[in-house]
Design an enzyme around this catalytic site. Structure first.
Site, PDB file in Angstrom:
ATOM      1  CG  ASP A 133      -1.980   1.029   1.286  1.00  0.00           C
ATOM      2  OD1 ASP A 133      -2.224   1.428   0.092  1.00  0.00           O
ATOM      3  OD2 ASP A 133      -2.610   1.315   2.188  1.00  0.00           O
ATOM      4  N   GLY A 134       0.360   2.483  -0.581  1.00  0.00           N
ATOM      5  CA  GLY A 134       1.080   3.673  -0.572  1.00  0.00           C
ATOM      6  C   GLY A 134       1.609   4.077  -1.846  1.00  0.00           C
ATOM      7  CG  ASN A 135       1.632   1.620  -5.332  1.00  0.00           C
ATOM      8  OD1 ASN A 135       2.790   1.240  -4.378  1.00  0.00           O
ATOM      9  ND2 ASN A 135       1.132   0.733  -5.988  1.00  0.00           N
ATOM     10  NE  ARG A 194      -4.671   6.644  -6.990  1.00  0.00           N
ATOM     11  CZ  ARG A 194      -4.414   6.372  -5.790  1.00  0.00           C
ATOM     12  NH1 ARG A 194      -4.354   7.451  -4.830  1.00  0.00           N
ATOM     13  NH2 ARG A 194      -4.600   5.357  -4.976  1.00  0.00           N
ATOM     14  CG  HIS A 235      -0.608   2.332  -9.360  1.00  0.00           C
ATOM     15  ND1 HIS A 235      -0.725   1.663  -8.135  1.00  0.00           N
ATOM     16  CD2 HIS A 235      -1.734   2.797  -9.705  1.00  0.00           C
ATOM     17  CE1 HIS A 235      -1.984   2.498  -7.523  1.00  0.00           C
ATOM     18  NE2 HIS A 235      -2.578   3.093  -8.393  1.00  0.00           N
ATOM     19  NE  ARG A 293      -7.713   1.875  -5.318  1.00  0.00           N
ATOM     20  CZ  ARG A 293      -6.546   1.915  -4.652  1.00  0.00           C
ATOM     21  NH1 ARG A 293      -5.384   2.455  -5.591  1.00  0.00           N
ATOM     22  NH2 ARG A 293      -6.197   1.817  -3.465  1.00  0.00           N
ATOM     23  CG  LEU A 352       9.450 -16.906  -3.617  1.00  0.00           C
ATOM     24  CD1 LEU A 352       9.467 -17.032  -1.926  1.00  0.00           C
ATOM     25  CD2 LEU A 352       9.678 -15.526  -4.171  1.00  0.00           C
ATOM     26  NE  ARG A 382      -7.973   0.783   5.636  1.00  0.00           N
ATOM     27  CZ  ARG A 382      -7.582   1.913   5.678  1.00  0.00           C
ATOM     28  NH1 ARG A 382      -7.810   2.287   6.852  1.00  0.00           N
ATOM     29  NH2 ARG A 382      -7.368   2.796   4.604  1.00  0.00           N
TER      30      ARG A 382
HETATM   31  C1  IPE Z   1      -5.168  -2.813   0.347  1.00  0.00           C
HETATM   32  O1  IPE Z   1      -4.887  -1.511  -0.429  1.00  0.00           O
HETATM   33  C2  IPE Z   1      -5.353  -3.428  -1.185  1.00  0.00           C
HETATM   34  C3  IPE Z   1      -4.030  -3.834  -1.969  1.00  0.00           C
HETATM   35  C4  IPE Z   1      -2.937  -3.283  -1.566  1.00  0.00           C
HETATM   36  C5  IPE Z   1      -4.142  -4.201  -3.100  1.00  0.00           C
HETATM   37  P1  IPE Z   1      -6.048  -0.206  -0.222  1.00  0.00           P
HETATM   38  O2  IPE Z   1      -5.370   0.914  -0.597  1.00  0.00           O
HETATM   39  O3  IPE Z   1      -7.126  -0.880  -1.252  1.00  0.00           O
HETATM   40  O4  IPE Z   1      -6.894  -0.601   1.270  1.00  0.00           O
HETATM   41  P2  IPE Z   1      -7.892   0.397   1.894  1.00  0.00           P
HETATM   42  O5  IPE Z   1      -8.923   0.839   0.898  1.00  0.00           O
HETATM   43  O6  IPE Z   1      -7.030   1.927   2.157  1.00  0.00           O
HETATM   44  O7  IPE Z   1      -8.061  -0.166   3.193  1.00  0.00           O
HETATM   45  C1  IPE Z   2      -1.662   0.197  -3.406  1.00  0.00           C
HETATM   46  O1  IPE Z   2      -1.416   1.526  -3.406  1.00  0.00           O
HETATM   47  C2  IPE Z   2      -1.953  -0.204  -4.815  1.00  0.00           C
HETATM   48  C3  IPE Z   2      -3.507  -0.826  -5.026  1.00  0.00           C
HETATM   49  C4  IPE Z   2      -4.203  -0.791  -4.034  1.00  0.00           C
HETATM   50  C5  IPE Z   2      -3.624  -1.349  -6.398  1.00  0.00           C
HETATM   51  P1  IPE Z   2      -2.528   2.503  -3.341  1.00  0.00           P
HETATM   52  O2  IPE Z   2      -2.967   3.012  -4.907  1.00  0.00           O
HETATM   53  O3  IPE Z   2      -3.642   2.190  -2.406  1.00  0.00           O
HETATM   54  O4  IPE Z   2      -1.951   3.892  -2.690  1.00  0.00           O
HETATM   55  P2  IPE Z   2      -2.576   4.962  -1.698  1.00  0.00           P
HETATM   56  O5  IPE Z   2      -3.085   4.101  -0.711  1.00  0.00           O
HETATM   57  O6  IPE Z   2      -3.605   5.574  -2.350  1.00  0.00           O
HETATM   58  O7  IPE Z   2      -1.409   5.755  -1.172  1.00  0.00           O
HETATM   59 MG    MG Z   3      -4.107   2.509  -0.679  1.00  0.00          MG
END
Ligand code: IPE
Ligand code: IPE
Ligand code: MG
Length: 246
Positions: free
Chosen positions: A17-19, A30, A34, A68, A128, A191
């Protein structure tokens, strides 16, 4: 950071998470986040194999991520196709066995084909095991297992009263893989976001504020070092566990 081999988790699951925030911090779209995330996947797969992790399960796209904006979803799907085109040969050379879990029938035909080809090509590899969760949700997984068992019971193939935890586990997407020992989530949230709800029952949870594109071997090493210090009790007392370890 080196970790005692015996304390290396057999199975590591990662919520990448966090891209989006990584990209926004750089004034980028965004999608740039990714893309940068794919590089972190490469580094993590290599680090996992080097440390002796046997199974790595990466959450790439959740059941809920369909909500999304259409453009982001379609960019992500194109990125998955591109990543498969670029990465599979190298993964194969490194003896990685690639598998996918999720409602794959929801994906476009082109991506489904690439996935099937990658799984097939690497199916004989013995290194792996890399599970990629796409269109995956923990609730979807459990509901699907329940559906399969109910159908078998209705057909008289099994006795519904005999359905136990092992029977459910065997029907989940991860099937015969051992449960994850360690769950890593980057991006600061604490979470599960509907990841492997059943399989994570006894996983050690490790959260970091590092955004996924910045995740690297050093950070992975910190997660492994933290894991190595845990006593896994599974309901026993610490004294019971120590008595067995001696
Ligand atoms: C969780 O990340 C799903 C993936 C990393 C693929 P999200 O960014 O979708 O999670 P929420 O919506 O903040 O809980
Ligand atoms: C996780 O990064 C990648 C996917 C859920 C596909 P996010 O796209 O959720 O990045 P944030 O949480 O918005 O920073
Ligand atoms: Mg996210």
């Amino acid at each position: 950071m080196s970790v005692e081999p015996s304390n290396v988790p057999t199975h590591v699951a990662v919520i990448m998470d966090g891209n989006g925030r990584w990209a926004r911090a750089r004034g980028k779209q965004r999608h740039a986040g990714h893309r940068a995330g794919v590089r972190a996947v490469r580094a993590t797969v290599e680090a996992a194999a080097e440390h002796g992790v046997r199974y790595l399960t990466l959450f790439a796209f959740s059941s809920e991520n369909w909500r999304r904006p259409e453009e982001e979803v379609s960019n992500l799907m194109s990125l998955f196709v591109e990543a498969l085109r670029r990465e599979v040969a190298e993964l194969h050379r490194n003896n990685v066995r690639l598998r996918f879990i999720g409602a794959l029938e929801q994906l476009g035909a082109g991506l489904q084909k690439k996935i099937a080809a990658a799984v097939d090509k690497t199916s004989g590899n013995t290194g792996l095991v890399l599970n990629v969760a796409v269109a995956y949700g923990g609730r979807w997984d459990i509901a699907r297992a329940a559906q399969a068992l109910a159908a078998k019971a209705a057909a008289g193939e099994i006795d519904a009263r005999g359905i136990d935890e092992d029977a459910v586990a065997a029907r989940l997407a991860l099937g015969g893989a051992p449960d994850p020992d360690l769950l890593v989530r980057t991006g600061g949230e604490r979470r599960i976001s509907n990841f492997l709800l059943w399989n994570l029952a006894y996983a050690e949870l490790w959260f970091t504020d590092v955004l996924w594109p910045d995740f690297d071997e050093a950070e992975f090493g910190r997660a492994l070092a933290d894991f190595a210090g845990k006593q896994r009790r599974y309901g026993h007392t610490g004294e019971q566990v120590e008595a067995v370890e001696c």
